[in-house]
Design an enzyme around this catalytic site. Structure first.
Site, PDB file in Angstrom:
ATOM      1  N   SER A 195       0.866  -0.939   0.234  1.00 56.51           N
ATOM      2  CA  SER A 195      -0.071   0.047   0.100  1.00 56.51           C
ATOM      3  C   SER A 195       0.852   1.419  -0.148  1.00 56.51           C
ATOM      4  O   SER A 195       1.976   1.112   0.677  1.00 56.51           O
ATOM      5  CB  SER A 195      -0.874  -0.088   1.102  1.00 56.51           C
ATOM      6  OG  SER A 195      -1.691   1.175   1.265  1.00 56.51           O
ATOM      7  N   THR A 233      -9.914   3.703 -15.098  1.00 55.30           N
ATOM      8  CA  THR A 233      -8.783   4.245 -15.472  1.00 55.30           C
ATOM      9  C   THR A 233      -7.638   4.135 -14.495  1.00 55.30           C
ATOM     10  O   THR A 233      -7.728   4.461 -13.520  1.00 55.30           O
ATOM     11  CB  THR A 233      -9.216   5.653 -15.937  1.00 55.30           C
ATOM     12  OG1 THR A 233     -10.398   5.874 -16.929  1.00 55.30           O
ATOM     13  CG2 THR A 233      -7.901   6.461 -16.634  1.00 55.30           C
ATOM     14  N   CYS A 321      -8.268  -0.106  11.241  1.00 51.93           N
ATOM     15  CA  CYS A 321      -9.336  -0.740  10.523  1.00 51.93           C
ATOM     16  C   CYS A 321     -10.200  -1.417  11.588  1.00 51.93           C
ATOM     17  O   CYS A 321     -11.506  -1.957  11.340  1.00 51.93           O
ATOM     18  CB  CYS A 321      -8.918  -1.968   9.686  1.00 51.93           C
ATOM     19  SG  CYS A 321      -8.140  -1.380   8.221  1.00 51.93           S
TER      20      CYS A 321
END
Length: 385
Positions: A195, A233, A321
């Site tokens: 990440s 995209t 999280c």
């Protein structure tokens, strides 16, 4: 406010920010477009792919850009299972995996999941992993570095067992990439996820590696972007920014590692007067020095975090999280710690901007929090609910 939550996210590196602006204004074309502007963007994209492959020590044909670690984990699991050469419906993972791993596995229909605990030192027991292997085991998901206590899992041993038994292995490397030499474990895994915002790049961007020897079926039919891995995209400015940050972190890795190690040692030395009140989790010999998971006896972690915040220090109670959940963190559960004690957990994580003065100040703040806590019969009695 002094920041000690780098394991959750990092500030954007100035060089990475400049790279984002330059790519946004000068390489704005769609990489799938056939005109020259699109071709320039495509060339830049492929250069970034080559650089990530170099940093990971893998073939560029296996590198795909994603929206981050969570999506990377999901797509890796889907990709590996789509073309597993072995018949079976059994998967091995560990209780302390990131929530994106657990949620991705729960989505699977007809699979049986074995979740392994951690030993007291925060490590996976390799013998227990071996005992969990069955004839129908097709996949294992084992993180490289635990996000809450920083333990480094023995992926080389686990990977060797997987190869011997025809099991595919995915690893969440979000916390390790840019902080450890991930090249040491890439030969043992079939896929891994990283990440951008954990390495001072932008949020919303990451990368996934799936071994080119595995011809996966796309989770998204008729997708052309990223060679069928995911639609949409391609976010070239964010990719360029992430790669800029990643290259810098890998280049400075030896220096940064020693800096984090020194900060950790100094921080713990400043806490010596209250060490009897603190339990530190992990394996000192196999641990990322920038992540420190601990419990202060009798003090609820959320209360400690809020008190530290009030005094000007940003720490956390575990993985971001997990915020909002009433249950203890998965790592505390994996360690077999009871609910009351598990709620005492706090996480402190250092970064490249952390100074010796910062860690001394945080240590003094934690000591003050302990000493100022309401007491009864010389015992800290802030009740953990």
């Amino acid at each position: 406010m002094k920041y000690f939550d780098y394991a959750a996210t990092c500030p954007l590196d100035p060089e990475a920010a400049s790279a984002f602006v330059k790519a946004s204004t000068e390489y704005y074309g769609n990489s799938q477009s056939l005109h020259d502007i699109g071709s320039r963007a495509s060339t830049l994209l492929e250069g970034c792919r080559e650089e990530i492959a170099r940093l990971l020590g893998v073939k560029k044909e296996g590198v795909y850009f994603t929206s981050g670690g969570s999506e990377g984990n999901f797509l890796a699991i889907q990709s590996l299972l789509s073309q597993s050469s072995k018949k079976g419906k059994h998967i091995i993972t560990n209780i302390a995996e990131h929530s994106s791993i657990h949620s991705s596995l729960k989505m699977l229909k007809g699979y049986e999941i074995t979740e392994l605990p951690l030993m007291k030192n925060g490590m996976i027991d390799v013998q227990q992993f071996q005992s969990a292997i069955r004839d129908d085991t097709v996949l294992a998901c084992i993180q490289h570095v635990n996000s809450e206590i920083g333990t480094v899992q023995p992926l080389n041993e686990i990977g060797a067992l997987c190869k011997e038994n025809g099991i595919l292995l995915h690893s969440d490397c979000v916390q390790s990439f840019g902080k450890l030499d991930v090249k040491t474990i890439t030969p043992f895994v079939d896929s891994l996820a990283i990440s951008g915002h954990k390495i001072y790049g932008p949020k919303g961007i990451g990368a996934l590696y799936v071994s080119p020897s595995i011809p996966f079926d796309s989770y998204y039919p008729n997708t052309s972007h990223e060679r069928g891995m995911r639609p949409g995209t391609v976010n070239i400015p964010a990719i360029v920014s992430m790669v800029t940050a990643a290259s810098k972190q890998v280049r400075n890795l030896p220096h940064n590692y020693e800096h984090m190690k020194s900060l950790r040692e100094q921080f713990l030395s400043h806490l010596m007067d209250v060490r009897d009140e603190i339990s530190i989790h992990g394996n000192e010999d196999e641990q990322l020095p920038s992540i420190l998971g601990l419990r202060i006896k009798g003090l609820e972690g959320q209360w400690v975090m809020l008190e530290a915040n009030r005094k000007g220090y940003a720490i956390s109670t575990g993985s971001a999280c997990q915020v909002g959940l009433s249950t203890p963190s998965k790592t505390m559960i994996a360690l077999g710690i009871d609910d009351k004690s598990a709620k005492e957990f706090i996480r402190i994580s250092f970064g490249v901007h952390t100074t010796e003065a910062d860690v001394k100040g945080l240590a003094q703040t934690i000591i003050a929090i302990i000493q100022e806590a309401p007491q009864r019969d010389n015992q800290i009695t802030i009740m953990v609910k």
